[in-house]
Enzyme design. Sequence first.
Site, short mmCIF file in Angstrom:
data_model
loop_
_atom_site.label_atom_id
_atom_site.label_comp_id
_atom_site.label_asym_id
_atom_site.label_seq_id
_atom_site.Cartn_x
_atom_site.Cartn_y
_atom_site.Cartn_z
N HIS A 94 53.49 27.71 60.48
CA HIS A 94 52.22 28.27 60.89
C HIS A 94 51.38 28.65 59.67
O HIS A 94 51.89 29.23 58.70
CB HIS A 94 52.43 29.50 61.77
CG HIS A 94 53.26 29.20 62.98
ND1 HIS A 94 54.06 30.15 63.60
CD2 HIS A 94 53.43 28.06 63.70
CE1 HIS A 94 54.67 29.60 64.64
NE2 HIS A 94 54.30 28.33 64.72
N TYR B 13 56.31 40.63 59.03
CA TYR B 13 55.11 40.10 58.36
C TYR B 13 54.17 41.27 58.09
O TYR B 13 53.70 41.92 59.02
CB TYR B 13 54.34 39.13 59.25
CG TYR B 13 55.09 38.05 59.99
CD1 TYR B 13 54.94 36.72 59.63
CD2 TYR B 13 55.89 38.35 61.09
CE1 TYR B 13 55.58 35.71 60.34
CE2 TYR B 13 56.53 37.36 61.81
CZ TYR B 13 56.36 36.04 61.43
OH TYR B 13 56.99 35.05 62.13
#
Length: 464
Positions: A66, A129
């Site tokens: 991604h 993240y």
Amino acid sequence: MTDLRIDPTPIPGLLVVHLPVHGDARGWFKENWQREKMVALGLPDFGPVQNNMSFNATRGATRGIHTEPWDKFVSVATGKVFAAWVDMRAGDSFGATFSVEIDEGVAVFVPRGVGNSYQALADGTVYSYLVNDHYQPGKVYPALNLADPTAAIPWPIPLASGEAEISEKDRNNPFLGDVAPMEPRRTLITGGQGQLGRALAALYPDATVVGRDELDLTDEAALEAWPWQDYGVVLNAAAYTAVDKAETPEGRAAAWAANASAPAALARIAARRGLTLVHYSTDYVFDGSDVEGGHTEQTPLAPLGVYGQTKAAGDIAVAAAPRHYILRTTWVIGEGHNFIRTMQKLAAEGVSPSVVADQVGRLTFTDELARATGHLLDSGAAYGTYNVTNAGTPRSWADYARRVFELSGRDPKDVSSTTTEEYAAGKQMSPRPLFSVLSLAKLEATGFTSADADEALASYLGNA
């Protein structure tokens, strides 16, 4: 326990961070994100705003590749992953790959445009993240197929095995040959219709150039609605420059809005978004006292009139943005209406003007100001304030007028001298600084050599 260290990788900007882990029979503790220490070792000060967690129930859970348009700092809260990245940015490194195992002692900084993926190597793995923009559910971002043959990622658990758990969406992501590279963040130029705005647009032909009709910097709603996530640099050439009108009630309000409030709003956005803000200032922030060698960047602000006061306030506001350049300049000359073109016109029409001779400074041509802007940005010069003018012998406005007459074929003696006080008699005028010479030493120390003002003037008139 290892010392904190940061290692580069074959992908530009992708950094592996080795974290000290303190462990005993109870488990372990680590400083997963420590801004001061990590930035000191070379990690970008990327300004995270959101922390996301991904829970992976079983070994073999595989996610990616991604490519969201923001920077990430990835790590594991528990468990272990095999992580891999593919550079999806436009440029020579497009398609470059790197992989590493991440456990509690390893984290990785992933720059915008680099595709991120991982495979859980243990049950119950939690992947973290830390990102510098807000995730928007439902928005589609670029992605790459996990099995892309060009990237050839060596997944420890084969993707075709029954143990690898992959979403249907990730299985259908495109291969590298069908992926459009992610372009770098853009440059925004405000004040695009002005002399400086046009010179900056010529230097940055791919920039977004706006005037007040496209983006009103005094409109809070318009600023909030602008797609700042697409931009990395803002060149703020917008300003209220009607020096004398700024002394009127109407002009005073307009000057404060454009020269102080608008730069302050841009500075807040730049700080929040991690943008580099370039702002253009003026010698009018000084009182015109004669300073040996010229005003430096440390000369105390002491504006005489409203215009100078508003510009000084704008400088103070912009300086609060972590990534800022304030380019302080004088006597700007570019394409459009200006003093040099006026003198050239008077010379052609046979007029013999009287010009003030007690204001001393240097001309600054807009292409020179644009060139200095590019130099500071491209060279990575330290953020802060820089004086930028053309170089050479300081002269008065009368001196420059005589030189224009001479280059236009008129006798320079046709230009007579007057004083600022005499010129202002009977007029509603803002006070002018008499000494506008700026020291160029700080700019020169960055490796920039300013072009001579007299030579630039001759070239400017020769190209008319």
